[in-house]
Every structure is written in C-alpha cells, then in structure tokens.
Design a protein around this motif. Sequence first.
Motif, short mmCIF file in Angstrom:
data_model
loop_
_atom_site.label_atom_id
_atom_site.label_comp_id
_atom_site.label_asym_id
_atom_site.label_seq_id
_atom_site.Cartn_x
_atom_site.Cartn_y
_atom_site.Cartn_z
N GLU A 1 0.82 -1.22 0.00
CA GLU A 1 0.00 0.00 0.00
C GLU A 1 0.85 1.27 0.00
OE1 GLU A 1 -3.38 -0.01 -0.32
OE2 GLU A 1 -3.05 -2.15 -0.61
N THR A 2 2.16 1.11 0.23
CA THR A 2 3.03 2.29 0.27
C THR A 2 4.18 2.23 -0.73
OG1 THR A 2 4.32 1.33 2.08
CG2 THR A 2 2.51 2.83 2.69
N THR A 3 4.63 1.03 -1.08
CA THR A 3 5.78 0.90 -1.98
C THR A 3 5.61 -0.28 -2.94
OG1 THR A 3 7.05 -0.56 -0.52
CG2 THR A 3 7.39 1.80 -0.24
N ILE A 4 6.55 -0.39 -3.85
CA ILE A 4 6.65 -1.53 -4.77
C ILE A 4 7.23 -2.71 -3.99
CG2 ILE A 4 7.88 -2.32 -6.86
CD1 ILE A 4 5.68 -0.27 -7.41
N SER A 5 6.80 -3.93 -4.33
CA SER A 5 7.23 -5.11 -3.57
C SER A 5 8.74 -5.32 -3.62
CB SER A 5 6.50 -6.37 -4.04
OG SER A 5 6.79 -6.63 -5.39
N GLU A 6 9.41 -4.90 -4.68
CA GLU A 6 10.87 -5.04 -4.74
C GLU A 6 11.54 -4.23 -3.63
OE1 GLU A 6 9.49 -6.64 -8.51
OE2 GLU A 6 8.89 -4.92 -7.32
N PHE A 7 10.93 -3.12 -3.26
CA PHE A 7 11.47 -2.34 -2.15
C PHE A 7 11.04 -2.93 -0.82
CE2 PHE A 7 11.70 0.99 1.01
CZ PHE A 7 12.93 1.56 0.75
N SER A 8 9.75 -3.19 -0.66
CA SER A 8 9.25 -3.65 0.65
C SER A 8 9.87 -4.98 1.07
CB SER A 8 7.72 -3.73 0.66
OG SER A 8 7.24 -4.64 -0.29
N TYR A 9 9.99 -5.92 0.15
CA TYR A 9 10.59 -7.21 0.50
C TYR A 9 12.04 -7.03 0.96
CZ TYR A 9 12.34 -11.93 0.39
OH TYR A 9 12.92 -13.12 0.76
N ASN A 10 12.80 -6.23 0.24
CA ASN A 10 14.22 -6.05 0.54
C ASN A 10 14.47 -5.06 1.68
OD1 ASN A 10 15.58 -7.88 -1.41
ND2 ASN A 10 14.28 -6.70 -2.80
N TYR A 11 13.42 -4.39 2.12
CA TYR A 11 13.52 -3.58 3.34
C TYR A 11 13.23 -4.48 4.54
CZ TYR A 11 12.78 0.11 6.76
OH TYR A 11 12.88 0.90 7.87
N TYR A 12 12.20 -5.28 4.44
CA TYR A 12 11.85 -6.22 5.50
C TYR A 12 12.18 -7.64 5.08
CZ TYR A 12 9.27 -2.74 8.21
OH TYR A 12 8.92 -1.66 8.97
N LEU A 13 13.45 -7.91 4.82
CA LEU A 13 13.88 -9.27 4.48
C LEU A 13 13.47 -10.22 5.59
CD1 LEU A 13 17.36 -8.36 3.07
CD2 LEU A 13 15.63 -9.65 1.83
N PRO A 14 12.89 -11.37 5.24
CA PRO A 14 12.46 -12.31 6.28
C PRO A 14 13.62 -12.68 7.21
CG PRO A 14 11.64 -12.98 4.14
CD PRO A 14 12.60 -11.85 3.90
N ASN A 15 13.38 -12.50 8.52
CA ASN A 15 14.44 -12.81 9.49
C ASN A 15 13.93 -13.65 10.66
OD1 ASN A 15 13.05 -11.01 11.11
ND2 ASN A 15 14.70 -9.51 11.24
N GLY A 16 12.66 -13.99 10.66
CA GLY A 16 12.12 -14.82 11.74
C GLY A 16 11.99 -14.11 13.07
N LYS A 17 12.17 -12.80 13.08
CA LYS A 17 12.08 -12.00 14.30
C LYS A 17 10.89 -11.04 14.20
CE LYS A 17 17.11 -11.79 14.66
NZ LYS A 17 18.23 -10.83 14.68
N CYS A 18 10.59 -10.38 15.29
CA CYS A 18 9.49 -9.42 15.28
C CYS A 18 9.92 -8.02 14.85
CB CYS A 18 8.82 -9.37 16.66
SG CYS A 18 9.95 -8.90 17.98
N SER A 19 11.23 -7.82 14.69
CA SER A 19 11.72 -6.51 14.26
C SER A 19 13.00 -6.69 13.44
CB SER A 19 11.98 -5.60 15.46
OG SER A 19 13.03 -6.12 16.24
N HIS A 20 13.46 -5.61 12.84
CA HIS A 20 14.65 -5.63 12.00
C HIS A 20 15.63 -4.55 12.48
CE1 HIS A 20 11.85 -7.69 9.37
NE2 HIS A 20 12.86 -8.05 8.61
N THR A 21 16.90 -4.92 12.57
CA THR A 21 17.94 -3.92 12.80
C THR A 21 18.35 -3.37 11.43
OG1 THR A 21 19.78 -5.48 12.60
CG2 THR A 21 18.80 -5.19 14.81
N GLU A 22 19.11 -2.32 11.42
CA GLU A 22 19.57 -1.73 10.16
C GLU A 22 20.40 -2.74 9.36
OE1 GLU A 22 19.22 0.68 7.27
OE2 GLU A 22 18.33 1.22 9.18
N ASP A 23 21.17 -3.59 10.04
CA ASP A 23 21.98 -4.59 9.36
C ASP A 23 21.14 -5.71 8.75
OD1 ASP A 23 24.28 -3.22 10.00
OD2 ASP A 23 24.72 -4.45 11.76
N GLU A 24 19.88 -5.82 9.13
CA GLU A 24 18.99 -6.86 8.61
C GLU A 24 18.09 -6.36 7.48
OE1 GLU A 24 18.48 -9.49 12.66
OE2 GLU A 24 17.24 -7.70 12.42
N ARG A 25 18.38 -5.16 7.00
CA ARG A 25 17.64 -4.56 5.88
C ARG A 25 18.62 -4.27 4.76
NH1 ARG A 25 15.55 -0.69 10.08
NH2 ARG A 25 13.54 -1.53 10.67
N TYR A 26 18.19 -4.53 3.52
CA TYR A 26 19.05 -4.13 2.40
C TYR A 26 18.73 -2.69 2.00
CZ TYR A 26 21.56 -3.87 -1.91
OH TYR A 26 22.44 -3.47 -2.89
#
Length: 136
Positions: A75-100
Amino acid sequence: MTIFLIGLYSAESWGQHEQRFIKRELQASLYTTTAHSKNGILGIVLPDMQDRVYGGTYQCYSCGNSHNSVKINTETTISEFSYNYYLPNGKCSHTEDERYCVLTSWEDFAEAPDGFIEQAFEKRTAPIARHTKVRP
C-alpha cells in the motif's frame, strides 16, 4: 545507487502496468551481472506520505518491547522495495543490518544527504546483500 521516491503513486497496489517502470528500475538495481554490481537502494518518503509510512511506536506482543511502526508494504511501496527492506528474518523486528534497502524521510535526507547515500552504497557489499530478491 538508486533513489526511490515514495509518494502517493509509488505503491504496488496501483497495479502492475502502472508501476512497471518503477519495478524495472528496482529489479535492475538488485541484479548483479558481469557488467555491473548490485546497486544500493535508498527510499525517500515524500512529505505527503509521511503519516502513511511512519506510524509512531507500538508495544510488541511477541517480545514485549517497543518498536517503531514503519508501514512499508504494497500500500506504500513496490514489492521489490518492501521485500528487501523487511527481508524475512524470523524475528518481530529488524535492525539496520537486517535490511538491504535504506529508508529516510525527505526532511532527514535534505539535512544530511551524503550519510544516507553512503549508507545505501555500502549495503551493496554488506552480508545482507546475499539475501535480496529481485522478484519477490
């Protein structure tokens, strides 16, 4: 490096045909070939999208900690951006190192553009770069 301006008409939900040029640019930025390396991707949230993307903080039911609500989705971005911003990590949050993808507001970018550009550029060779997807 690729800059993706996140505005009112940059969402996946607008349709594949309407977003084909944005999708192609982001997909090309995620490819590594013999001719060029993967690009860093910097998403800049334009002022008219600020409230739709940044939602303050919330209490997490999984870990009990407080997290920032950042609505990067179809609803806010293209999936190529959203997927690679919130790369699956099995956690409830992402650190900056866990985002491309790197994300910032227009105001923060205007104050210190070099820092955000450098941060996105460095992601190309960071360990997280091995986990990106071109077509999620």
